[in-house]
Write a protein that holds these residues in place. Sequence first.
Motif, PDB file in Angstrom:
ATOM      1  N   TYR A  15       0.874  -1.524   0.046  1.00 51.91           N
ATOM      2  CA  TYR A  15      -0.041   0.236  -0.293  1.00 51.91           C
ATOM      3  C   TYR A  15       0.972   1.100   0.490  1.00 51.91           C
ATOM      4  O   TYR A  15       2.000   1.449  -0.203  1.00 51.91           O
ATOM      5  CB  TYR A  15      -0.603   0.445   1.708  1.00 51.91           C
ATOM      6  N   ARG A  17       2.825   4.868   1.122  1.00 54.24           N
ATOM      7  CA  ARG A  17       3.411   5.475   2.104  1.00 54.24           C
ATOM      8  C   ARG A  17       3.367   3.816   3.163  1.00 54.24           C
ATOM      9  O   ARG A  17       3.430   4.503   4.601  1.00 54.24           O
ATOM     10  CB  ARG A  17       2.655   5.990   2.970  1.00 54.24           C
ATOM     11  N   GLN A  18       3.400   2.985   2.830  1.00 56.63           N
ATOM     12  CA  GLN A  18       3.654   2.099   4.149  1.00 56.63           C
ATOM     13  C   GLN A  18       5.403   0.742   3.638  1.00 56.63           C
ATOM     14  O   GLN A  18       4.945   0.543   1.975  1.00 56.63           O
ATOM     15  CB  GLN A  18       2.415   0.714   4.010  1.00 56.63           C
ATOM     16  N   GLY A  43      -4.950  -8.200  10.060  1.00 59.08           N
ATOM     17  CA  GLY A  43      -3.974  -8.054   9.435  1.00 59.08           C
ATOM     18  C   GLY A  43      -2.798  -7.965   8.460  1.00 59.08           C
ATOM     19  O   GLY A  43      -1.679  -7.756   8.382  1.00 59.08           O
ATOM     20  N   GLY A  45      -2.623  -9.678   5.535  1.00 57.24           N
ATOM     21  CA  GLY A  45      -3.491  -9.510   4.411  1.00 57.24           C
ATOM     22  C   GLY A  45      -4.755 -10.776   3.192  1.00 57.24           C
ATOM     23  O   GLY A  45      -3.890 -10.002   1.880  1.00 57.24           O
ATOM     24  N   LYS A  46      -5.400 -11.546   4.290  1.00 59.19           N
ATOM     25  CA  LYS A  46      -5.976 -11.752   3.093  1.00 59.19           C
ATOM     26  C   LYS A  46      -7.311 -10.946   2.767  1.00 59.19           C
ATOM     27  O   LYS A  46      -6.951 -11.191   1.484  1.00 59.19           O
ATOM     28  CB  LYS A  46      -7.193 -12.397   3.813  1.00 59.19           C
ATOM     29  N   SER A  47      -7.233 -10.130   3.420  1.00 57.29           N
ATOM     30  CA  SER A  47      -8.740  -8.858   1.897  1.00 57.29           C
ATOM     31  C   SER A  47      -7.805  -9.193   0.862  1.00 57.29           C
ATOM     32  O   SER A  47      -8.104  -8.243   0.059  1.00 57.29           O
ATOM     33  CB  SER A  47      -9.113  -7.930   3.128  1.00 57.29           C
ATOM     34  N   THR A  48      -6.018  -8.018   1.406  1.00 57.37           N
ATOM     35  CA  THR A  48      -5.428  -8.105   0.509  1.00 57.37           C
ATOM     36  C   THR A  48      -5.045  -8.689  -1.194  1.00 57.37           C
ATOM     37  O   THR A  48      -5.222  -8.356  -2.133  1.00 57.37           O
ATOM     38  CB  THR A  48      -4.081  -7.194   0.406  1.00 57.37           C
ATOM     39  N   LEU A  51      -8.326  -8.678  -2.850  1.00 57.19           N
ATOM     40  CA  LEU A  51      -8.321  -7.762  -3.888  1.00 57.19           C
ATOM     41  C   LEU A  51      -7.515  -7.655  -4.950  1.00 57.19           C
ATOM     42  O   LEU A  51      -7.629  -7.285  -6.322  1.00 57.19           O
ATOM     43  CB  LEU A  51      -8.363  -6.188  -3.027  1.00 57.19           C
ATOM     44  N   LEU A  57      -7.358  -4.285  -6.589  1.00 58.59           N
ATOM     45  CA  LEU A  57      -5.506  -4.470  -7.009  1.00 58.59           C
ATOM     46  C   LEU A  57      -5.333  -5.035  -7.962  1.00 58.59           C
ATOM     47  O   LEU A  57      -4.837  -5.450  -8.162  1.00 58.59           O
ATOM     48  CB  LEU A  57      -5.152  -4.559  -5.398  1.00 58.59           C
ATOM     49  N   PHE A  91     -18.766  -8.710   0.438  1.00 56.31           N
ATOM     50  CA  PHE A  91     -17.740  -8.866   1.418  1.00 56.31           C
ATOM     51  C   PHE A  91     -17.943  -8.748   2.630  1.00 56.31           C
ATOM     52  O   PHE A  91     -19.281  -9.049   3.002  1.00 56.31           O
ATOM     53  CB  PHE A  91     -17.294  -7.233   1.106  1.00 56.31           C
ATOM     54  N   PHE A  93     -19.126  -6.615   5.139  1.00 60.07           N
ATOM     55  CA  PHE A  93     -20.695  -5.693   4.691  1.00 60.07           C
ATOM     56  C   PHE A  93     -21.600  -5.318   4.221  1.00 60.07           C
ATOM     57  O   PHE A  93     -22.108  -4.884   4.034  1.00 60.07           O
ATOM     58  CB  PHE A  93     -19.883  -4.188   5.855  1.00 60.07           C
TER      59      PHE A  93
ATOM     60  N   ARG B 321     -25.024   3.802   4.797  1.00 63.50           N
ATOM     61  CA  ARG B 321     -25.411   2.827   4.345  1.00 63.50           C
ATOM     62  C   ARG B 321     -26.520   2.322   5.082  1.00 63.50           C
ATOM     63  O   ARG B 321     -27.109   0.674   4.045  1.00 63.50           O
ATOM     64  CB  ARG B 321     -23.633   2.171   4.659  1.00 63.50           C
ATOM     65  N   ALA B 667     -11.249   2.062  -9.121  1.00 63.94           N
ATOM     66  CA  ALA B 667     -11.195   0.740  -7.927  1.00 63.94           C
ATOM     67  C   ALA B 667     -10.925   0.692  -6.832  1.00 63.94           C
ATOM     68  O   ALA B 667     -10.962   0.881  -5.780  1.00 63.94           O
ATOM     69  CB  ALA B 667     -11.697  -0.659  -8.320  1.00 63.94           C
ATOM     70  N   ASP B 668      -8.916   0.376  -7.360  1.00 61.78           N
ATOM     71  CA  ASP B 668      -8.429   0.857  -6.457  1.00 61.78           C
ATOM     72  C   ASP B 668      -8.307   2.324  -5.617  1.00 61.78           C
ATOM     73  O   ASP B 668      -7.331   2.102  -4.378  1.00 61.78           O
ATOM     74  CB  ASP B 668      -7.169   0.388  -6.668  1.00 61.78           C
ATOM     75  N   ARG B 673     -11.881  -1.589   2.337  1.00 63.48           N
ATOM     76  CA  ARG B 673     -11.756  -2.200   3.849  1.00 63.48           C
ATOM     77  C   ARG B 673     -10.771  -3.495   3.681  1.00 63.48           C
ATOM     78  O   ARG B 673     -10.253  -4.008   3.192  1.00 63.48           O
ATOM     79  CB  ARG B 673     -12.895  -2.514   4.802  1.00 63.48           C
ATOM     80  N   ARG B 674      -9.490  -3.155   4.621  1.00 67.29           N
ATOM     81  CA  ARG B 674      -8.413  -4.499   4.880  1.00 67.29           C
ATOM     82  C   ARG B 674      -8.744  -5.069   6.479  1.00 67.29           C
ATOM     83  O   ARG B 674      -9.395  -4.906   7.046  1.00 67.29           O
ATOM     84  CB  ARG B 674      -7.092  -3.643   4.991  1.00 67.29           C
ATOM     85  N   ASP B 675      -7.819  -6.053   5.837  1.00 67.38           N
ATOM     86  CA  ASP B 675      -8.008  -7.267   7.254  1.00 67.38           C
ATOM     87  C   ASP B 675      -8.040  -6.247   9.200  1.00 67.38           C
ATOM     88  O   ASP B 675      -7.056  -5.325   9.073  1.00 67.38           O
ATOM     89  CB  ASP B 675      -6.382  -7.808   7.428  1.00 67.38           C
TER      90      ASP B 675
END
Lengths: 223, 675
Positions: A15, A17-18, A43, A45-48, A51, A57, A91, A93, B321, B667-668, B673-675
């Motif tokens: 990401y 600035r990381q 944290g 990286g699962k969602s990444t 994506l 991404l 997702f 939500f 939402r 999109a990116d 929302r990340r982990d």
Amino acid sequence: MTVAALELAQASYSYPRQEAPAVDRVDLVVEPGERVALVGPSGCGKSTVLLLAAGILVPSAGLVAVGGVTVSGLDAAKRSRHRRESMGVVFQFGELVAELTLLDNVALAGELSGIRRRQARAVARESLDRLGIGELANRYPGQVSGGQAQRCAVARATVHRPALLLADEPTGAVDRANGTVILDELDRSVLEVGTAMLIATHDPDVVSRCDRQLVLRDGRISP
Amino acid sequence: MTRRDRVRESLIGWRLASRLAVPRSRKGLAEALVTVLAVALVIAAFGWSWGLGAQLSERQAVLERRSPVWVEGEAGSLVSLDTYVTLSGELTVYRLGPNVGGVDLPGSMAWPEPGSVILSPGARAARSSDQYVDALTRGEQAGTVPDLVLREPAEMVAFVGEDTADAAGPGYRTVSGFGAPSVTGFVEDVTPAQARGWGLVLTVVLGAGALSTLAAAGRLGGAARERRLAVLDLMGCSSPTIRGAMMITAAVQALAGVAVGLAVAVFLTAVGWGPHLLGVRYWPVRVGSVLPQLLILGAVVVALMAVWGAALPGTGALGTRRRAPEGRPSYVRLVPLGVGSVWLASVAAVTVRTRETGPGWTEALLYLFVGAVCLVGLGLVWASPVLVRAAAPLVSRAGADGLVVASRAVHFVRGTARIGGGLCVLILSGAVCLGLFAAVMGPERGSGRGEVAVVLPGLSVSPRSEVSRALAAAMSSPNLAGATALRGSGELEDIAGLGDLRLGDQEYRVLMAGPGATEIAAMTVSANGQPTVAAPLTFNAAGEHVRLLLAGSVVVGAGGCVAFIVIALVLAMVTLQQQHVHADQALLHLGMSRFRLGRLRAAEVSVAGLPAPLLAALAGMAAAPLIETANGESAGSGPWSYVWLLAVPVAASLLLAGVAWLTVPSADRIEVRRD
């Protein structure tokens, strides 16, 4: 030799600035009809990974292929097209379009994938009925519970019978009853359509329904 | 809840507010800056315009301070007051006979002895280079006119001491002192009442625009704060605590805006004050004279923003939402538009009728017409949600995209309709601004600055239409041989006005020629017909300052209003996009391409922005021929000759749609929302 539904080869992503990469040289293959659980601490990286798989991404290194097509090499428009035609995404939500009714939300996904409007609405209504929210079809997301909205999100992700289903904590924000309905519908899609599924989760019930699990730590797949 | 709990919760609210007032993220900072800048802009705009008012008031005070108090039929000091137009500018000369009765001059000046003169710095500088000024202010310099008595730093004023014999001549009157109140002339021919009236109009028009900007900024800021505070609701904080925190945050940001605005206003008024305003370099405004009003305005704005901050409904992303679509707007909203339309049609019909029998427009009809236009404009703004709601089903039939467009347009129908309402007001105020400016500065009013003067003895012509004929007659007079250069020049139509000029003991009637007459050899002719000065005289035509002040008011008021509404429109657009950010995200995740989403957003803005302005344009098309007929300008060319009116809302709407299209995030880039 069958073509993998999803393949990540040495895929990395950082990401902005990381310093540390969120995903670091991940190799991952999901075959058609296979259910793979992606587990790991928050944290990691699962969602990444999801994506990246969805083409939202683009990996900074390595490649992502869906159904034999290297999506990481496509431009944004082609990635979008690939996503709406061959993937379904759920997702945590729901991420429903707040301005559309539940029926319109589901039918829209069908129409975007190329199904004719009338047929898309018919299939959407059928999906909603199957998930037990048919009578809420004309309500808006703001007028239903979180569990009902999540069921709708699953209907939206499966309505066009995608080759690949990506789910990010689909049961993370719902009760057990809703969770069971959601998982049953996802299973149905895998069994009836042969959809491959990659599902990020913390839920042991979800893991137990999958064919195998991959553990992600600090952005890398643990052996 | 015990009192202790309430106090503890209040403290939590304060702490939250103090954290939220200075956002940490770049996005939060940008949202806070919008409020700060909007408030600053309002304060600076009012500071500038009120500074202008203070400047004019100061000029009026100077004029009153040095105006003679004339007394009739009494013995006393004899004084004459003349204004000359010279190559160096306007020169005011007070000729003072011997002081009888100890009359005090303004600014504690000593009464000049016969043969001596008190000069302002401007007059002293001009005397060495301008023979005219030198001739009119002859005498030994006995002092300097103090700043207190000058309307502007370079003003040319002279107090000339005369002996008893000179003061017995025509034009001298007895004075009891100086300091006559209510003298005409904030700026020469502008009366105090005119200036006050324009000041009021300017404040109201500017205020309306400023209010719309503040409301839009408040709405955007409120939505942003609510997004961050919504989680507190889930944590169990009471509504008063959350609203209190929002109120304090809004107030703090508004306070910062007031501080910035005051600094800008002080700079504008004290340092950067328009030296070219009306072609005159002014004294710097004493900031203290406008500061109290600005502080009061600042307090009102802070209170307003705080109340809005607390009262805004949930429009944040979390609220979005979970929010159902807004209810159908009431048809009562159509009532003002209906009343205004009927009123407007009635005025037009009556005007056409009166045209058949008499003058067409009367003053009363004009006021009724303006009132009807205002009501129709406000009616359109108020009716916009109903119009958007009515237009949405028309596009919903156009496939999946049409459905999404229609659904988005009606989901936050009031917010969406603000685009259309804003466009209506923008087009209306823009048209009024341009129309007024054209009327004030149009060619039929002359360009405003006479380039040539001709002095004719004893000629008195008042209606402007008679000037050409009178001048032609005068030119043919045998004792005006020196003015032959004018004869037959064909430029006699270009007369801008009339004025009086006094040279020594001679009085002249001056005809002021417009810019088209610049090629004519300029002549100043004495009473016996002999040329005395063969040089162009530069001066402002009669009514020039009125015209320029009106033009300035139009530019500052209506132009400022337009600028504020443009800002409000931009903010409304941003708020709308914020409201739809999660829908955009969901659509992109569904696989909708950026191009398609952009097209969809553009269509949504068009659905929001077109109905009301199109209706206004259609009303304009219907009304214009009637107004034309009432003006007696045409036999009535029909509505289709005004079809270009449709182009304005369409172009404005397309512009906004283009902005909406081009600002689609990828999109990116949308917050994921990340982990």
